[in-house]
Motif scaffolding. Structure first.
Motif, mmCIF file in Angstrom:
data_model
loop_
_atom_site.group_PDB
_atom_site.id
_atom_site.type_symbol
_atom_site.label_atom_id
_atom_site.label_comp_id
_atom_site.label_asym_id
_atom_site.label_seq_id
_atom_site.Cartn_x
_atom_site.Cartn_y
_atom_site.Cartn_z
ATOM 1 N N THR A 111 24.846 2.099 -45.391
ATOM 2 C CA THR A 111 23.902 1.092 -44.890
ATOM 3 C C THR A 111 23.079 0.530 -46.033
ATOM 4 O O THR A 111 22.551 1.279 -46.866
ATOM 5 N N HIS A 113 28.195 -0.732 -43.189
ATOM 6 C CA HIS A 113 29.628 -0.829 -43.479
ATOM 7 C C HIS A 113 30.266 0.525 -43.164
ATOM 8 O O HIS A 113 29.869 1.560 -43.707
ATOM 9 N N SER A 134 29.316 -7.353 -34.820
ATOM 10 C CA SER A 134 30.137 -6.662 -35.813
ATOM 11 C C SER A 134 31.508 -7.324 -35.922
ATOM 12 O O SER A 134 31.966 -7.995 -34.988
ATOM 13 N N ILE A 181 22.610 -4.273 -42.903
ATOM 14 C CA ILE A 181 24.076 -4.251 -42.839
ATOM 15 C C ILE A 181 24.625 -2.824 -42.935
ATOM 16 O O ILE A 181 24.263 -2.062 -43.833
ATOM 17 N N ILE A 187 31.991 -4.108 -40.317
ATOM 18 C CA ILE A 187 30.701 -4.523 -40.868
ATOM 19 C C ILE A 187 29.823 -4.984 -39.711
ATOM 20 O O ILE A 187 30.241 -5.811 -38.890
ATOM 21 N N SER A 188 28.604 -4.422 -39.640
ATOM 22 C CA SER A 188 27.717 -4.731 -38.514
ATOM 23 C C SER A 188 26.288 -4.978 -39.021
ATOM 24 O O SER A 188 25.832 -4.341 -39.971
ATOM 25 N N ASP A 189 25.607 -5.929 -38.351
ATOM 26 C CA ASP A 189 24.187 -6.173 -38.673
ATOM 27 C C ASP A 189 23.283 -5.689 -37.548
ATOM 28 O O ASP A 189 22.088 -6.002 -37.509
#
Length: 349
Positions: free
Chosen positions: A283, A289, A331, A287, A325-327
């Motif tokens: 992280t 990953h 994702s 973000i 990948i997520s915010d």
């Protein structure tokens, strides 16, 4: 009298048509128990009185009983089908194949050590994607494409009439493999027509030395030629082997073997295992990953009971990798699946 004679002829015909049978032991796949069944005698391979793979009190051990002057094959073949799926669901797939063909000729037997010639016979690589296939085969003419000429020249110099000397004991331990320097020189000369820069040429030869040397081949043969543990194994017994899956040694691949059956001239071993699913997350700010991967393998390996030599291997390997990948709100994921077939002496049955 004619009727009696006719009956006698029918009786003789029936006796002559009756096939001889033989009893063999095998493992019942439903119950896992060892059973005895009758099969046609001509379908049973003759097993020597003192075979290379033999049992003592039900425990089988593996050794080698190779004959002077005879040649034994070791053809390795791998086929990989890789499919990648992007975040929008679009998929792209490609197939690669590689074949390395070699044989081992027994020159002499001194005590319990075989003096063998390792013949490098041929090498083939192919890649297929988007309807196009590229093949580099040492048994075929040089490709016309400039970027493939280098690969063909190296492979051709590696396999064209090249021989290595190998010493192996009757337990399957590879003692030494020599003769590499002459092959390195041959490869250097072969690429000399394509590479004029001395440093580039030296770099290519140096890379070859890292992947084609005594240690690499010894490890490969020690792993492929002898599978049954030194202490032996019973039919149905399971054992495991763990090795590094990456240079750092942080990822381990575990292979689980089971001695499935011994009889009819063949010892068969089943293989399962792989790499359990593992997920890594990093992280940075909002973000995250993450990367998850796993590997599963399944198949069989067969050995000639009389000689101890590997006759066939057919193992399937599935590798799955998902990168996300997520915010925190949304994702995106990229998925990669590879289905591989890893075979030895694929034409053998």
């Amino acid at each position: 009298m004619k009727n009696i004679a006719a009956l006698a002829l029918i009786s003789i015909a029936l006796v002559s048509c009756k096939k001889e049978t033989a009893k063999i032991t095998k493992v019942d796949p439903k119950t896992g128990k060892t059973i005895t069944v009758e099969v046609p005698a001509d379908s049973v391979a003759k097993v020597e009185e003192n075979p290379a793979i033999k049992d003592s009190a039900g425990i089988y051990t593996q050794s080698f009983k190779l004959e002077k002057g005879k040649t034994y094959p070791l053809v390795t073949y791998q086929r990989d089908v890789k499919t990648m799926t992007d975040p929008q669901g679009k998929t792209v797939s490609g197939t690669s194949e590689s074949t390395d063909e070699m044989t081992f000729t027994v020159n002499d037997i001194k005590g319990n050590v075989y003096d063998m010639t390792l013949n490098l016979v041929g090498k083939r690589n192919s890649q297929s994607a988007q309807g196009k296939t590229i093949v580099v085969d040492t048994k075929q003419p040089m490709p016309k494409e400039d970027d493939l000429k280098m690969i063909w020249n190296i492979n051709k110099a590696l396999t064209s009439g090249n021989k290595l000397n190998m010493k192996m004991d009757t337990k399957g331990n590879v003692i030494s493999i020599t003769g590499f320097e002459a092959i390195y020189t041959k490869v250097g000369n072969a690429i000399g027509t394509l590479i004029k820069d001395a440093n580039q040429k030296a770099s290519v030869v140096a890379s070859l030395k890292e992947t084609f040397n005594e240690k690499i081949l010894k490890d490969q043969f020690n792993k492929n030629l002898t599978i049954i543990p030194k202490k032996g194994a019973k039919v149905g017994e399971k054992w495991t082997n763990t090795e590094n899956a990456d240079p750092s040694g942080t990822i381990k691949v575990t292979s689980s073997y089971t001695l499935k059956s011994v009889g009819n001239g063949t010892a068969e071993i089943s293989v399962t295992g792989g790499i359990p699913k593992k997920t890594e997350k990093k992280t940075q700010g909002p973000i995250t990953h993450s990367l998850s991967s796993e590997l599963a393998q399944n198949g069989t390996i067969k050995f000639d009971q009389n000689t101890g030599w590997i006759t066939n291997q057919n193992i399937t390997v599935k590798t799955t990798q998902i990168e996300t990948i997520s915010d925190g709100k949304q994702s995106q994921s990229m998925k990669s699946i590879s289905n591989s077939s890893v075979m030895i002496n694929p034409s053998a049955k």
